[in-house]
Design an enzyme around this catalytic site. Structure first.
Site, short mmCIF file in Angstrom:
data_model
loop_
_atom_site.label_atom_id
_atom_site.label_comp_id
_atom_site.label_asym_id
_atom_site.label_seq_id
_atom_site.Cartn_x
_atom_site.Cartn_y
_atom_site.Cartn_z
N LYS A 24 0.84 -1.20 0.00
CA LYS A 24 0.00 0.00 0.00
C LYS A 24 0.87 1.25 0.00
CE LYS A 24 -3.82 -0.69 2.19
NZ LYS A 24 -4.83 -0.91 3.23
N ARG A 94 -3.58 2.91 8.51
CA ARG A 94 -3.87 1.63 7.85
C ARG A 94 -2.61 0.78 7.80
NH1 ARG A 94 -6.89 5.11 4.43
NH2 ARG A 94 -9.04 4.38 4.07
N GLY A 103 -8.44 -7.65 4.47
CA GLY A 103 -9.26 -7.87 5.66
C GLY A 103 -8.51 -8.47 6.83
N MET A 105 -5.99 -6.98 8.51
CA MET A 105 -5.65 -5.95 9.50
C MET A 105 -6.69 -4.85 9.37
SD MET A 105 -2.31 -6.78 10.28
CE MET A 105 -1.08 -7.79 9.50
N ARG A 338 -4.01 -1.22 -5.96
CA ARG A 338 -3.19 -2.45 -5.87
C ARG A 338 -3.66 -3.37 -6.98
NH1 ARG A 338 -5.98 -4.28 -0.26
NH2 ARG A 338 -8.05 -4.70 -1.05
N HIS A 456 -15.66 -8.03 2.74
CA HIS A 456 -14.64 -8.98 3.23
C HIS A 456 -14.92 -10.39 2.71
CE1 HIS A 456 -13.11 -11.91 6.23
NE2 HIS A 456 -12.03 -11.17 6.14
N ARG A 562 0.65 -46.69 -7.45
CA ARG A 562 0.83 -47.46 -6.21
C ARG A 562 0.14 -48.81 -6.36
NH1 ARG A 562 -0.30 -41.69 -3.87
NH2 ARG A 562 -1.91 -41.86 -5.45
N ARG A 618 5.30 -48.38 -8.83
CA ARG A 618 6.02 -48.67 -7.59
C ARG A 618 5.59 -50.04 -7.06
NH1 ARG A 618 4.82 -45.00 -2.41
NH2 ARG A 618 2.96 -46.29 -2.32
N GLU A 746 13.52 -41.85 -0.39
CA GLU A 746 12.60 -41.42 0.66
C GLU A 746 13.17 -41.66 2.05
OE1 GLU A 746 9.01 -43.86 0.34
OE2 GLU A 746 10.18 -45.37 -0.73
N SER A 765 13.07 -41.15 -7.96
CA SER A 765 11.87 -40.35 -7.76
C SER A 765 11.80 -40.05 -6.27
CB SER A 765 10.63 -41.13 -8.20
OG SER A 765 9.49 -40.35 -7.93
N THR A 768 8.77 -37.36 -1.25
CA THR A 768 9.04 -36.31 -0.25
C THR A 768 8.14 -36.43 0.99
OG1 THR A 768 7.64 -34.84 -1.55
CG2 THR A 768 10.02 -34.62 -1.84
N CYS A 832 7.48 -37.54 -6.57
CA CYS A 832 6.08 -38.01 -6.61
C CYS A 832 5.37 -37.83 -5.26
CB CYS A 832 6.03 -39.48 -7.04
SG CYS A 832 6.97 -40.55 -5.95
N TYR A 852 11.00 -33.93 -13.89
CA TYR A 852 9.53 -33.84 -13.81
C TYR A 852 9.06 -33.80 -12.36
CZ TYR A 852 9.44 -38.84 -12.62
OH TYR A 852 9.63 -40.04 -11.99
#
Length: 877
Positions: A24, A94, A103, A105, A338, A456, A562, A618, A746, A765, A768, A832, A852
Site C-alpha cells: 500500500k 492503515r 481484511g 488488519m 493495488r 470482506h 501405487r 512402484r 525417501e 523419484s 518427499t 512423486c 519432472y
C-alpha cells in the site's frame, strides 16, 4: 553516525520499495510521483515493525521521533494542525504488508478527533452532523482495533438509538442523536478500560501504529500467512494519511472500483460507491452501494477524471487495479491502488486479453495467474437436470463463482468442527469479518446477509476459490436460535442448502454438483505455459480412470502408480491375505498366482489409458498388517474362509502388527523376505506392457520403482530378481521391450549415499512425504495434533507436509541430485510426493534441475503453470 530511517513521506518512496514500505505504501508513493491526487501522508516501514518485535513489542523513542517529524511535514503540506481547535488535521491509520492480505488488519479513520477538535471540525465545515458522525466512528474503531473492545457493544447502542427515533439508516441520525451516541460510546470505553477515552491526538496516533504492528501477529493473520506462504518475519508497514471526507453531504462519497470485472474479467470498469459515506461503509456492506456507472449522473466531472486515472493506473502497472477513492465536496482523491484479486476465470481472461491488447508479453501473462487459483476452475457446477426442479429461496450477489452444497452452520467454530467431522459445510453469517477465516477455509460455500461485491466475504472467498453469495438481504439470520428465515420458512443448523456463486441464487435443498468443462481462455493460457516450461508434469494415478482424468488435465505420464491400492478390492483381498498368512513359500506362490492376472489387467488398463506416455510403477510398499483384519469377528470370518484355525490366524495378525510401521517391514524389505512378491509384480508389469505394445503398437517402456531403499545392496538384490524375471519373459515373447529399474529416494540415508545407489538405479523419484517424515522424525498421521502449537509459537511458519521444507529436506533432495548425476549423468530425476502439486515447491524442484514433478490429477494444471512460472523467473535450458 546518521540514524536509520524508519519513516518515509509518500513523496520519498516509489513502487520498487515494496519490501520496505509494504504494498500500500509503495503504491501511494508511486501514485504521488505520477501526480495522481492522493491525500498526503507517510509510511512507517516494515523494518520499524521488525524492530518493534525485537525491542519487546514497543516503539522506541528513535522511531517515535521520526513519526513526529513526518507529522510536522504533513502539517505543512496540508496547512492544518494536529490537535488544533481552529483547523484540525485528522489522519487515517492503515496497515500494509508486502503482499495484500485483504481484511487481515483493520483501519482506523478520523484519528485526531477529541471533544475540542470535533467542535473545530463542525465550525470549519459548517456541518455539525458530519463532525459528530466522524467522531462516533473514530471512537468505535479505536476501541475495537486498538483496544480490542467488542464492536458489537457499539453496534448495539447505534441500533438502539436508531430504533428509538425510527431511523432506518445511519444517515437519518441528526447531530443531537450523534452527540448522544458519542457520550454512550465513551461510557462503554470507560467501563471496559477503566479510564477515559484518550483525548491527546499524539497518544492516539502512537497507540494506533502500535496496534497495527501487533496485529501482524494476531491469530487470523497467522492463519492467513500459512495459507498463502507469507513468511512471519516480513512484518507490516503502517500508512498514516491525511483524512479526506466522503461523508460531507451530497457532493461527497466513497467507493471501491476495479479497472476490469474481477469476477468475469470483462474489460469494463467495475465498482460501487456510496454518496455521503466513509470508506468502511462500502467494504462492511452496512448500506447497499450504487454501481460506479451511476457516478456519471451524480458527479459527471469526477466520473470523467476517475475513468482517466483508472486507465492510466492500469497501463502503468500493466495489471487490473483495485482502487479505493473518496470524493470530498466534488474533489476526487485516490486512497490506494493495488493489483486486484480476481477469480480464476477472470485471471485467465485478463491475462490473455492483455497480451492481445499488446499491454504485456506471454511471459508476463504467465506470472499474472496464481497457480493455486486454477484449482477453482476444476471445481464443481450444479447438475443441470437437478437444477431445473430446484427452488430458489433467495438471491444475493454472485461474489465468488462455483457451486456449493452443504449443511448450514452459523459460526466459524461450528463450521470448522463439522468440516473436521467430514461434513460438507455452508457458513451463513450476517457479514464475515477477519476472525471468521478458519470457518471460511473449512466451508464449501459462504452466504452473507450484508456486504457488496467488495466486502470482506467476497474478497477473501474469491482469493480462496470458495463459492460465495454476499449481500443476500432476503434472509434473516437469528444467530441465537441458530436459524435463518426466508419467506416465512426457517432453515436450521444442519439443514442442507446449495449456493450458486455465479448467479447469486440460494436453494433450500441439496443439489448434486458435477465437474466442470474447461474451455477457451484456459486452453490458450495453458498452451503458453506448456510452451515455456522445461520441467515435465506427470500424475500420481492408480487406476485407468484417474489416468484418463489426468491426461485430460495435461499430464505427460504417470510418476507414481501405487500397486497396493489395487489389492484392497473385495475380490482380491482374500488372495492377498492368503499370501500373507502362508507359512511356506509354496503356499505364498499359490496365492500370488491368483493375484497375477488381476495385477496384469490393472497395468493393461493403465498402459492403454496412457498410450505412449511413461508410467512409473512402484512395487508393494505398505506393511502387510494393513491388509489384515484387526477385529476378532473379522479374523474369525477370515479363518473360516481360509480353512485355518482362529487362533493360528490371530497369532499371525498379532505377530505382523508393528509399533512403528513407518519404519518397519515394508517396501523393498518385503521383497528381501519374500522375493516371490517382486517376481509376481515384475511378471504383471512386463506381460501387460508386451500385451499392449503388441495390440496397440504403443511404444511402452515400463519404469519399475523399488520403494524404501536405504542401502545399495538392497536395490541390487531386488533389481536382480526384477531383471532375471523380466528378461526371461521378454526372451520368450520374441518381442523387444526396453524397461528401466529405479528407486524412490525417501530415506535420508538414500539421499546421502545417492552416488552409490545411482550405480544400480536408472532413475530417482523423490518420495518427499516419507523423506519429510524421516528427516523431521514426525509421523505425518500424528503431527497434526501438535503442529498448531508450533505455528502459534512461531517455531514453524507452515506445515512441512504441504509445502516442502526447502532448507532441510530440500538440502537432501539437492544433494541426492548432485550425487546421482556424478555417477550417472543421464539419470532421470522426478518427485512423486504431495509436494509435486505445491507451487512454491514446484519452483524449488525446477531450480534444483528435476526432469519432472508428479501430483494428483486435479493438481496437474497447477503444477504445469507453476513449472512455467519457475522457468520465466529462473530460466534453465
Amino acid at each position: 553516525m546518521e540514524s536509520k530511517k524508519y519513516v518515509y513521506l509518500f513523496r520519498e518512496g516509489n513502487a520498487s520499495m515494496r519490501n520496505l514500505l509494504g504494498g500500500k505504501g509503495a503504491n501511494l508513493a508511486e501514485m504521488t510521483n505520477l501526480g495522481i491526487p492522493v491525500p498526503q501522508g507517510f509510511t512507517v516501514s516494515t523494518e520499524a515493525c521488525t524492530k518493534y518485535y525485537e525491542d519487546g513489542k514497543k516503539l522506541v523513542e528513535e522511531v517515535v521521533d521520526q513519526i513526529y517529524n513526518s507529522l510536522n511535514e504533513l502539517e505543512k503540506v496540508t496547512e492544518k494542525k494536529f490537535g488544533s481547535i481552529d483547523n484540525p488535521l485528522l489522519v487515517s491509520v492503515r496497515s500494509g504488508a508486502r503482499v495484500s492480505m485483504p481484511g487481515m488488519m483493520d483501519t482506523i479513520l478520523n484519528l485526531g478527533l477529541n471533544d475540542q477538535t470535533v467542535e473545530g471540525l463542525a465550525r470549519l465545515t459548517n456541518n455539525e452532523r458530519f463532525a459528530y458522525d466522524s467522531y462516533r466512528r473514530f471512537i468505535q474503531m479505536f476501541s475495537d482495533v486498538v483496544m480490542g473492545i467488542d464492536k458489537r457493544k457499539f453496534e448495539d447502542v447505534l441500533d438502539e438509538v436508531k430504533e428509538s427515533i425510527g431511523a432506518k439508516f445511519d444517515t437519518d441520525l441528526k447531530s443531537s442523536d450523534l452527540k448522544l451516541i458519542v457520550n454512550k460510546f465513551k461510557e462503554i470505553y470507560k467501563k471496559e478500560m477503566g479510564e477515559d477515552f484518550p483525548e491527546e491526538p499524539r497518544k492516539q496516533l502512537i497507540a494506533a501504529i502500535t496496534a497495527v504492528f501487533s496485529s501482524w501477529d494476531n491469530p487470523r493473520a497467522i492463519v492467513y500467512r500459512r495459507l498463502n506462504d507469507i513468511p512471519g518475519d516480513w512484518g507490516t508497514a503502517v500508512n498514516v494519511q491525511s483524512m479526506v471526507f466522503g461523508n460531507m453531504g451530497q457532493t461527497s462519497g466513497t467507493g471501491v472500483a476495479f479497472t476490469r470485472n474481477p469476477a468475469t474479467g470483462e474489460n469494463a470498469i467495475f465498482g460501487e460507491y456510496l454518496i455521503n459515506a466513509q470508506g468502511e461503509d462500502v467494504v462492511a456492506g452496512i448500506r447497499t452501494p450504487q454501481p460506479i456507472t451511476k457516478l456519471k449522473e451524480d458527479l459527471p466531472e469526477c466520473y470523467e477524471q476517475f475513468i482517466n486515472i483508472a486507465s492510466n493506473l492500469e497501463n502503468h502497472y500493466k495489471d487490473m487495479q483495485d482502487m479505493e477513492f473518496t470524493i470530498e465536496q466534488g474533489k476526487l482523491y485516490f486512497l490506494q491502488t493495488r493489483n486486484g484479486k480476481r477469480t480464476a476465470q477472470a485471471a485467465l481472461k485478463i491475462a490473455v486479453d492483455m497480451v492481445s491488447e499488446g499491454l504485456i508479453t506471454k511471459e508476463e501473462a504467465i506470472l499474472k495467474v496464481d497457480p493455486k487459483q486454477l484449482d477453482t476452475l476444476l471445481h464443481p457446477n450444479f447438475d443441470v437436470e437437478e437444477l431445473k426442479s430446484a427452488k430458489v429461496i433467495a438471491k444475493g450477489l454472485p461474489a465468488s463463482p462455483g457451486a456449493a452444497c452443504g449443511k448450514v452452520y452459523f459460526t466459524a467454530e461450528e463450521a470448522k468442527l463439522h468440516h473436521e467431522l467430514g461434513e460438507k459445510v455452508i457458513l451463513v453469517r450476517q457479514e464475515t469479518s477477519p476472525e471468521d477465516i478458519e470457518g471460511m477455509v473449512a466451508a464449501e460455500g459462504i452466504l452473507t446477509v450484508r456486504g457488496g461485491m467488495t466486502s470482506h466475504a467476497a474478497v477473501v472467498a474469491r482469493g480462496m476459490g470458495t463459492c460465495c453469495v454476499a449481500g443476500c438481504g432476503d434472509i434473516k439470520v437469528i444467530e441465537a436460535k441458530r436459524t435463518f428465515e426466508v419467506n416465512g420458512e426457517s432453515y436450521n443448523e444442519g439443514d442442507y442448502i446449495s449456493l450458486d456463486g455465479t448467479t447469486g441464487y440460494v436453494y433450500g435443498q441439496a443439489i448434486k454438483t458435477v465437474d466442470p468443462e474447461i474451455s477457451g481462455y484456459f486452453g490458450t493460457f495453458m498452451g503458453w505455459a506448456d510452451e515455456l516450461r522445461v520441467m515435465k508434469v506427470r500424475t500420481n494415478a492408480d487406476t485407468p480412470r484417474d489416468a484418463r482424468q489426468a491426461v485430460k488435465f495435461g499430464a505427460e505420464g504417470i510418476g507414481l502408480c501405487r500397486t497396493e491400492h489395487m489389492f484392497f478390492d473385495e475380490d482380491r483381498i482374500p488372495a492377498v491375505r492368503e499370501m500373507i498368512v502362508a507359512d511356506a513359500e509354496e503356499q505364498r506362490r499359490k496365492a500370488l498366482e491368483k493375484l497375477l492376472p488381476m495385477q496384469r489387467e490393472d497395468f493393461i488398463g493403465i498402459y492403454e489409458a496412457m498410450e505412449d506416455r511413461p508410467v512409473t510403477i512402484r512395487f508393494l510398499d505398505p506393511p502387510l498388517h494393513e491388509f489384515l483384519p484387526t477385529e476378532d469377528e473379522d479374523i474369525e470370518e477370515l479363518a473360516k474362509d481360509m480353512g485355518i484355525s482362529f487362533e493360528h490366524l490371530k497369532l499371525t495378525v498379532e505377530s505382523l502388527h508393528e509399533f512403528n510401521p513407518m519404519m518397519g517391514h515394508r517396501g523393498c524389505r518385503l521383497t528381501v523376505s519374500y522375493p516371490e512378491i517382486a517376481e509376481m509384480q515384475t511378471r504383471a508389469v512386463i506381460e501387460a506392457a508386451l500385451d499392449v505394445k503388441k495390440r496397440k503398437e504403443y511404444n511402452i517402456v515400463p519404469e519399475i520403482m523399488i520403494p524404501l531403499i536405504g542401502e545399495i545392496k538392497e536395490l541390487a538384490f531386488v533389481k536382480e530378481i526384477v531383471v532375471s524375471t523380466a528378461d526371461e519373459i521378454i526372451a520368450n515373447s520374441g518381442m523387444e521391450l526396453k524397461y528401466h529399474v529405479g528407486t524412490m529416494i525417501e530415506i535420508p540415508r538414500a539421499a546421502i549415499t545417492a552416488d552409490e545407489i545411482a550405480k544400480e538405479a536408472d532413475f530417482f523419484s523423490f518420495g518427499t512425504n516419507d523423506l519429510t517424515q524421516m528427516s523431521f522424525g514426525f509421523s505425518r498421521d500424528d503431527a497434526g495434533k501438535f503442529l498448531n502449537d508450533y505455528y502459534d509459537k512461531k517455531i514453524y511458519d507452515f506445515d512441512p507436509f504441504q509445502k516442502l521444507d526447502q532448507f532441510g529436506v530440500g538440502k537432501l533432495v539437492k544433494m541426492a541430485c548432485e550425487l546421482g548425476r556424478k555417477t550417472r549423468p543421464d539419470i532421470k530425476l522426478g518427485i512423486c510426493g504431495e509436494h509435486g502439486g505445491d507451487p512454491s515447491s514446484v519452483e524449488f524442484f525446477h531450480n534444483t534441475g528435476l526432469n519432472y514433478v508428479s501430483c494428483s490429477p486435479f493438481r496437474v494444471p497447477v503444477a504445469r503453470l507453476a513449472a512455467a512460472q519457475a522457468q520465466v523467473k529462473n530460466p534453465r535450458k
